[in-house]
Design a protein around this motif. Structure first.
Motif, short mmCIF file in Angstrom:
data_model
loop_
_atom_site.label_atom_id
_atom_site.label_comp_id
_atom_site.label_asym_id
_atom_site.label_seq_id
_atom_site.Cartn_x
_atom_site.Cartn_y
_atom_site.Cartn_z
N ASN A 93 -3.04 -0.14 79.48
CA ASN A 93 -3.61 0.91 80.09
C ASN A 93 -2.68 2.24 79.30
O ASN A 93 -1.58 1.61 79.37
CB ASN A 93 -3.21 0.91 81.85
CG ASN A 93 -4.33 -0.04 82.27
OD1 ASN A 93 -5.45 -0.43 82.08
ND2 ASN A 93 -3.68 -0.67 83.31
N TYR B 296 -6.92 9.44 78.57
CA TYR B 296 -6.74 8.34 79.34
C TYR B 296 -7.47 7.00 78.69
O TYR B 296 -8.69 7.35 78.10
CB TYR B 296 -7.29 8.25 80.81
CG TYR B 296 -6.57 9.28 81.59
CD1 TYR B 296 -5.36 8.95 82.43
CD2 TYR B 296 -7.22 10.57 81.65
CE1 TYR B 296 -4.85 10.15 83.11
CE2 TYR B 296 -6.38 11.59 82.40
CZ TYR B 296 -5.32 11.48 82.88
OH TYR B 296 -4.68 12.46 83.71
N GLU C 100 -8.29 2.63 78.46
CA GLU C 100 -8.22 1.17 78.65
C GLU C 100 -8.39 0.29 77.68
O GLU C 100 -9.62 0.83 76.98
CB GLU C 100 -8.85 0.73 80.04
CG GLU C 100 -8.26 1.22 81.30
CD GLU C 100 -9.12 0.88 82.49
OE1 GLU C 100 -8.39 -0.29 82.98
OE2 GLU C 100 -9.85 1.36 83.05
N ILE D 166 -7.08 6.30 84.87
CA ILE D 166 -7.52 5.19 84.46
C ILE D 166 -8.40 4.58 85.50
O ILE D 166 -8.25 4.51 86.74
CB ILE D 166 -6.21 4.02 84.54
CG1 ILE D 166 -5.35 4.51 83.47
CG2 ILE D 166 -6.85 2.78 84.07
CD1 ILE D 166 -5.83 4.71 82.10
#
Length: 360
Positions: free
Chosen positions: A217, A248, A250, A353
């Motif tokens: 993350n 952002y 992931e 996230i």
């Protein structure tokens, strides 16, 4: 007086004297070994300026380590570390594991486009070099005040990007704590990017695999877009006059398969400065930037400014999916475009996230 001493005493004194001499010459011997090890890495020249030994804590320090591409830019060595401290992790020794910890002070990595060495070292070469310098398994890694930079001097203007003030700590890399998890190691990091962006992230990792499994993350917020004009000019063929970016992401890697996304937000973007662009690139260049600016306005979603509720912020955003083999992942361009329209006309994406990738 020496003649009056017993043979046993003479032997003990001789041993002590030899140990003292050995200790005095040990840093020089270690420095020679380290420089030889670094210099054997294909395509690079490496050296340290000094070595300090701390036998009482099972450690040694390398002062001013340099790793330079043989045909690279001499002003920007690939790696420079002010001080590298390698030591035994004593708390793990009490748990029955002989492992080490490494602290890097002020490390700098410079990636210069076109400066790759003629003989690129393989993964095995890098692994051997690290093991020769630290023959026991590393369980903890700390980076203090690091810097990572990318530069392309063949572009016009120069393309540059960097993250500085980098702080990173990796725990339990050798799983000394015997954590019963798929991803037993933890990594946390933070830093400041070009344009004043704030980098923050965390990662769970299984570093014991050849291609480590991980869940990542990360966020990069508050970047002044004008600082990225080198990139934008080179790859987008236009520049921006104002604007900010937040990003952002992931990522999950399992058995060499990557899945994740990037979620960029662009706020208050201004592309056109008609007078300036006309003078620098002519009427056609200014007209192109006018069209780009118009499209940007169409795709903006007007959100309320958190700091000023009476004011709205022009926001362009999308989600860029990425998936596939870790060496050659693919992005879904059509889904990226649909997400761009969704943010503009249906519902704005939330910053942050999403928490949809993997599980720790």
């Amino acid at each position: 007086m020496f003649k009056t001493l017993s043979n046993t005493t003479k032997i003990l004194l001789t041993i002590v004297l030899l140990l003292v001499i050995f200790r005095l010459f040990l840093p020089t011997l270690v420095k020679h070994y380290v420089n030889k090890t670094l210099d054997e890495l294909p395509g690079y020249t490496g050296y340290v300026t000094d070595v300090d030994i701390a036998l009482y804590r099972g450690a040694y320090s390398l002062d001013s380590l340099y790793l330079i591409e043989e045909k690279g830019n001499k002003n920007y060595p690939f790696l420079r570390i002010k001080c590298t401290d390698l030591s035994i992790e004593w708390k793990s020794l009490f748990k029955g594991r002989l492992v080490g910890e490494v602290v890097l002070e002020n490390p700098v990595i410079n990636v210069v486009e076109g400066a790759a060495p003629a003989h690129e070292p393989t993964r095995e070469h890098w692994t051997k070099t690290v093991k020769d310098l630290m023959p026991i398994t590393i369980n903890r890694l700390t980076v203090n005040n690091g810097r990572v930079a990318y530069m392309d001097f063949s572009a016009s203007p120069d393309v540059k990007f960097h993250v500085q003030n980098l702080q990173l700590t990796a725990f339990n890399l050798a799983n000394v704590e015997k954590v019963a998890k798929k991803l037993p190691a933890s990594v946390v990091f933070s830093g400041t990017s070009i344009g004043g962006g704030k980098l923050k992230g965390d990662m769970q990792v299984n570093p014991l695999k050849k291609i480590p499994d991980l869940n990542l993350n990360a966020s990069l917020t508050g970047v002044n877009l004008t600082s990225l004009n080198g990139f934008i000019k080179e790859y987008g063929k236009f520049d921006v006059e104002a604007g900010n970016m937040d990003m952002y992401t992931e990522m999950e890697i399992t058995n060499g398969y990557l899945k994740g996304y990037f979620k960029p937000f662009f706020e208050n973007v201004k592309v056109l400065n008609w007078k300036k662009d006309k003078e620098e690139g002519g009427v056609l260049s200014a007209a192109k930037e006018a069209v780009i600016g118009l499209l940007g306005r169409v795709l903006e979603n007007k959100e309320k400014d958190k700091n000023n509720p009476d004011k709205k912020v022009g926001q362009i955003a999308t989600v860029v999916p990425i998936e596939g083999n870790v060496n050659h992942p693919d992005t879904d361009n059509w889904k990226t475009f649909k997400n761009l329209l969704r943010n503009a006309f249906i519902k704005a994406f939330n910053k942050g996230i999403e928490g949809k990738i993997g599980g720790k």
